[in-house]
Write an enzyme that holds these catalytic residues in place. Structure first.
Site, short mmCIF file in Angstrom:
data_model
loop_
_atom_site.label_atom_id
_atom_site.label_comp_id
_atom_site.label_asym_id
_atom_site.label_seq_id
_atom_site.Cartn_x
_atom_site.Cartn_y
_atom_site.Cartn_z
CG ASP A 1 -1.90 1.07 1.32
OD1 ASP A 1 -1.68 2.12 0.67
OD2 ASP A 1 -2.92 0.89 2.02
CG HIS A 2 2.99 4.23 -3.18
ND1 HIS A 2 3.86 4.90 -2.36
CD2 HIS A 2 3.57 4.22 -4.41
CE1 HIS A 2 4.91 5.30 -3.04
NE2 HIS A 2 4.77 4.89 -4.30
NE ARG A 3 -4.03 3.89 1.36
CZ ARG A 3 -5.18 3.35 1.70
NH1 ARG A 3 -6.24 4.11 1.85
NH2 ARG A 3 -5.29 2.05 1.90
#
Ligand code: CAO
Length: 428
Positions: free
Chosen positions: A400-402
């Site tokens: 998850d790039h967040r």
């Protein structure tokens, strides 16, 4: 005074042979009066059997898939002396007052089963909703305990779930576990095609697990901005070691070492080195877990499920191999309990026994990463002077790039590959 009572299926009309589709409690679990114990589903209706009194489940007498009728014994309940007991809610019969009290109640279980993609919910008893509303929520991937109820005594109604989803899609973001949602999708309707116009067809309904998976996969695909990263792990020595140990132990009853067990061990070491991978988003807050529960995707005739190995950091490779094999067997037999599919920190999806050279697994929210493995193969590797044959395992990490940026993901993958190349690294 407390006593042990038998909880039996109440009068359910003309229905016989009704399968148990959900078991919401485990032995040792404390329940309140009216908490759902099991859910039965006939062709026409879904029915929760509620606890007739508050107490502790002392013994479960049914398993998923068992077919019951009125009067079938569901469980033994050690009741608490309380005013909450309901005399005639279901058939109950005292069997003994002399049995010892069960051990301390374990943590409450999650109630949903989604695969790669398990949605966790609070105990079923805490959500004041009918079985059909809970199923509706589950199919949409909504944690029913987060839905405000507008019915009598705060009961959650069908329209409450709809309103909740609408709110999330419009930017409230609640359905994603508190993570910000986007603007409503302005998509074309799903194409409606009469396929029979073009040739013969047959239809097959999705299984229950497939439907739950579909809802969760779709949510995770849409809501998790995941990026996939690839890495090759040289497992030449590891595989030679694994085969040697298995050969030494052949016929001795010692569990067979599997690559999956080593993968779990290496993933735990990587989680310790990169703690952000052992986290979940809760709104704008990152929840960093201090425990190491590792899930693995298991392919079953009914669909994909994701059993969880708890406290994998405290277990040796033999224990991990044995537990994974036992859980995979249970999964294939459809006997996994909801609690055995809840609480994971990260998921491993191993397609290595089948093939493939890489893939982009979907993150199993609210986890922030998933590790994929494909079939290892002998590849020529340049050693600085010549090409040498090495056994290479393709690893595919989605994150998850967040929470995880590309540098961290590549470092995690690299660490994993190095650990598998030389398992002594997990000791460092
Ligand atoms: N490369 C080469 N061979 C591999 C391998 C790899 N990465 N991983 C396993 N194998 C081989 C094993 O050596 C074993 O061979 P032998 O029978 O000759 O010993 C065989 O494949 C089976 O391995 P296994 O018994 O150890 O099982 P497993 O660890 O491969 O798999 C499980 C267990 C539960 C992960 C698997 O059965 C499964 O269900 N996989 C599917 C997961 C899935 O569907 N993922 C997709 C999810 S997202 O859509």
């Amino acid at each position: 005074m407390s006593q042990i009572i038998e909880v039996r299926v109440p009068d359910i009309g003309d229905f016989k042979d009704v399968p148990v589709i959900e078991i919401a409690v485990a032995a040792g679990q404390r329940v309140a009066c009216d908490d759902a114990l099991v859910t039965l589903e006939s062709d026409k209706a879904t029915l929760d059997v509620p606890a007739p009194a508050a107490g502790v489940v002392s013994e479960l007498k049914v398993k998923l898939g068992d077919r019951l009728a009125e009067g079938s014994l569901i469980l033994l309940l050690q009741t608490e002396a309380s005013k909450t007991e309901k005399p005639a809610a279901v058939a109950v019969a005292p069997v003994s007052t002399a049995q010892p009290a069960p051990a301390a109640a374990p943590q409450p279980m999650a109630t949903t089963v989604a695969p790669a993609l398990a949605v966790e919910t609070a105990p079923a008893g805490k959500a004041h909703a009918s079985p059909s509303v809970r199923r509706f929520a589950r199919d949409l991937g909504v944690d029913v305990t987060r839905v405000p109820g507008s019915g009598p005594k705060g009961r959650i109604l069908h329209q409450d779930v709809q309103a909740y989803v609408k709110g999330a899609m419009a930017g409230g973001g609640a359905a994603g576990g508190g993570v910000s949602g986007g603007a409503a999708f302005d998509l074309l309707p799903w194409p409606k095609v009469d396929f029979a116009k073009y040739g013969p067809v047959e239809t097959r309904p999705l299984s229950r697990i497939q439907k739950i998976s579909a809802a969760n996969l779709a949510r995770n695909w849409v809501m998790v901005p995941a990026v996939s990263y690839r890495e090759d792990a040289d497992i030449t020595e590891l595989e030679a070691f694994r085969l040697k140990v298995n050969e030494e132990n052949a016929g001795s009853g010692v569990p067979k070492l599997t690559l999956l067990a080593f993968l779990i061990k290496a993933v735990v070491a990587a989680l310790k080195r990169f703690p952000d991978f052992n986290s979940s988003l809760d709104g704008d807050t990152l929840v960093l877990k201090q425990y190491f529960h590792v899930a693995f995707a298991a392919d079953t005739p009914a669909g994909l499920v994701v059993p969880v190995i708890r406290d994998a950091d405290c277990k040796g490779i033999f224990e991990l191999a044995a537990e994974a094999a036992a859980l995979a067997k249970k999964a294939r037999e459809g006997r996994l309990m909801p609690g055995e599919m809840a609480g994971a920190c990260i998921t491993i999806s191993s397609l290595g026994g089948i093939g493939g050279t890489g893939f982009a697994p979907i993150v199993n929210a609210p986890e922030v990463a998933i590790v994929g493995a494909n079939k290892s193969a002998i590849k020529p590797v340049w050693d600085g002077a010549t090409f040498v044959p090495r056994l290479i395992l393709p690893l595919s990490l989605s994150a998850d790039h967040r929470v995880i940026d590309g540098v961290a993901a590549t470092r995690f993958n690299l660490f994993l590959a190095q650990a598998l190349a030389d398992m002594r690294r997990v000791l460092l």
